[in-house]
Design an enzyme around this catalytic site. Sequence first.
Site, PDB file in Angstrom:
ATOM      1  N   LYS A 170      -6.381 -20.849  -8.360  1.00  0.00           N
ATOM      2  CA  LYS A 170      -7.671 -20.382  -7.860  1.00  0.00           C
ATOM      3  C   LYS A 170      -7.858 -18.943  -8.320  1.00  0.00           C
ATOM      4  CE  LYS A 170      -9.167 -18.062  -4.396  1.00  0.00           C
ATOM      5  NZ  LYS A 170     -10.339 -17.339  -4.992  1.00  0.00           N
ATOM      6  N   GLU A 245       2.124 -10.112  -4.381  1.00  0.00           N
ATOM      7  CA  GLU A 245       1.992  -8.775  -4.976  1.00  0.00           C
ATOM      8  C   GLU A 245       0.714  -8.202  -4.391  1.00  0.00           C
ATOM      9  OE1 GLU A 245       0.778  -5.763  -6.619  1.00  0.00           O
ATOM     10  OE2 GLU A 245       0.172  -7.061  -8.284  1.00  0.00           O
ATOM     11  N   CYS A 279      -3.500  -1.866  -8.600  1.00  0.00           N
ATOM     12  CA  CYS A 279      -2.709  -1.744  -7.378  1.00  0.00           C
ATOM     13  C   CYS A 279      -1.603  -0.705  -7.511  1.00  0.00           C
ATOM     14  CB  CYS A 279      -2.113  -3.095  -7.006  1.00  0.00           C
ATOM     15  SG  CYS A 279      -1.181  -3.869  -8.341  1.00  0.00           S
ATOM     16  N   GLU A 379      -5.773   2.278   0.616  1.00  0.00           N
ATOM     17  CA  GLU A 379      -5.942   2.008  -0.806  1.00  0.00           C
ATOM     18  C   GLU A 379      -7.431   2.036  -1.130  1.00  0.00           C
ATOM     19  OE1 GLU A 379      -4.079  -1.028  -4.070  1.00  0.00           O
ATOM     20  OE2 GLU A 379      -4.797  -1.907  -2.194  1.00  0.00           O
TER      21      GLU A 379
END
Length: 477
Positions: A170, A245, A279, A379
């Site tokens: 996906k 992750e 990231c 973040e």
Amino acid sequence: MAQHDRFYIDGAWVAPDEVRLLDVIDPATEEPFTRIALGNARDVDRAVEAARRAFPSYARTTRQERLELLESILAIYRRRSDDIAEAVSREMGAPLTLARSAQAAAGLSHLTRIIKVLKTYEFDEVVEAALVTREPIGVCGLITPWNWPLNQIACKVGPALAAGCTMVLKPSEVSPISALVFAEVMHEAGVPAGVFNLVNGDGPTVGHAIASHPGIDMVSFTGSTRAGIQVAKAAADTVKRVAQELGGKSPFIVLDDGDIEAALSTCTRICFRNSGQSCNAPTRLLVPESMQDKAIDIARRLAESQIVGDPRDEATTMGPVVSEIQFNRIQDLIAKGIAEGARLITGGTGRPTGLNRGYYVRPTVFADVRNDMTIAREEIFGPVISILPYRTEEEAIAIANDTAYGLSSHVVSADVERARRVARQIRAGMVHLNGAAGTNAAPFGGYKQSGNGREWGRYGLEEFLEIKSIFGYSATT
């Protein structure tokens, strides 16, 4: 408007269970340029059934057969690289130069690496009288993000194929077109029916159906920590393996003997690359208090040298961020940084001068940032650098580790032994010394809320393997 209203299931392009279409937005224009079909749990059921039918025969393929398949995929991917780069640039706004040199190239690199690993990997070892063998874990659900689409698809699909697994992918519904090109590559390469399946859809529907499905043996997820928690919860009832992750808030520590000019060049280059949407971007720049003024001058100059604009323009170094949601989140966090007392050096809220549409963000630098400020904790996933001054090496290490995340980090020092010593004290899955680049032969992954498990190379392959002990295998009686 063209639309992509088919999923790739059991070796064929098939209609969805129900017709639900979603516009795919070009972030440079804020206009839709195509539509995709959104799947549901029944589409996932069909894909899982196909993958389960294909698993027994594919799991028995030889190393040589898998190598030949991967080499065919690699050759066709290389031929389709420009198509992939065009799709990535259009769907998520990466400058076309970056889409070619890094986004599409990353997928190529991971496929090349897993072929090299598979050629020599030892699946069996004898331990006393036991054979310890590594076997494919089964049917894998692969859920990938929008920020580095082909990097994450290739570093999951390649190892899964090398291990002997079948899979359901996906991709992000925000950047789905490059994944559809990848599915075309897989089909042309002759991947056996049911081994690779693709269902488009959103996280709450298709993502949840994959994570919770009793017919899926493992989920490999890349995305936000918030979404990763939901994936893990959905997967818990079936006790499947979950490799994740997730997010990061990576520190970049310049020690007092470090080359500040070189360090800032590296930090800003990595942070502003891909519009800050990585990231592992080093968004917390830790400098000695006595060096902050010099760091500010350099960071301002480098931020203001960024060329923000049309991704199709060869001169552009930074395109838009991916979506209106992402744009608004970044604007809110920049405003919060100002409100909480951080010193704005350059950038700020709003679009860059001369850009009246598109999700463009001003490259932004803050100074005098404390580690308890929101911009140092959350973040941002945008082109925003926070400069945090420190007094001692011990304080720098403490600040670096004072985060919920632990993905990547950097240490700069003229004394390599000192840099190594500091690196060993950083609670993160990766540390770059003096601007050293990473290699996909080494593992990629993080500590704490940055996830669990590792990707890339041999370490990525082993995530898709189960370990079996056969006792008495070497016995003489």
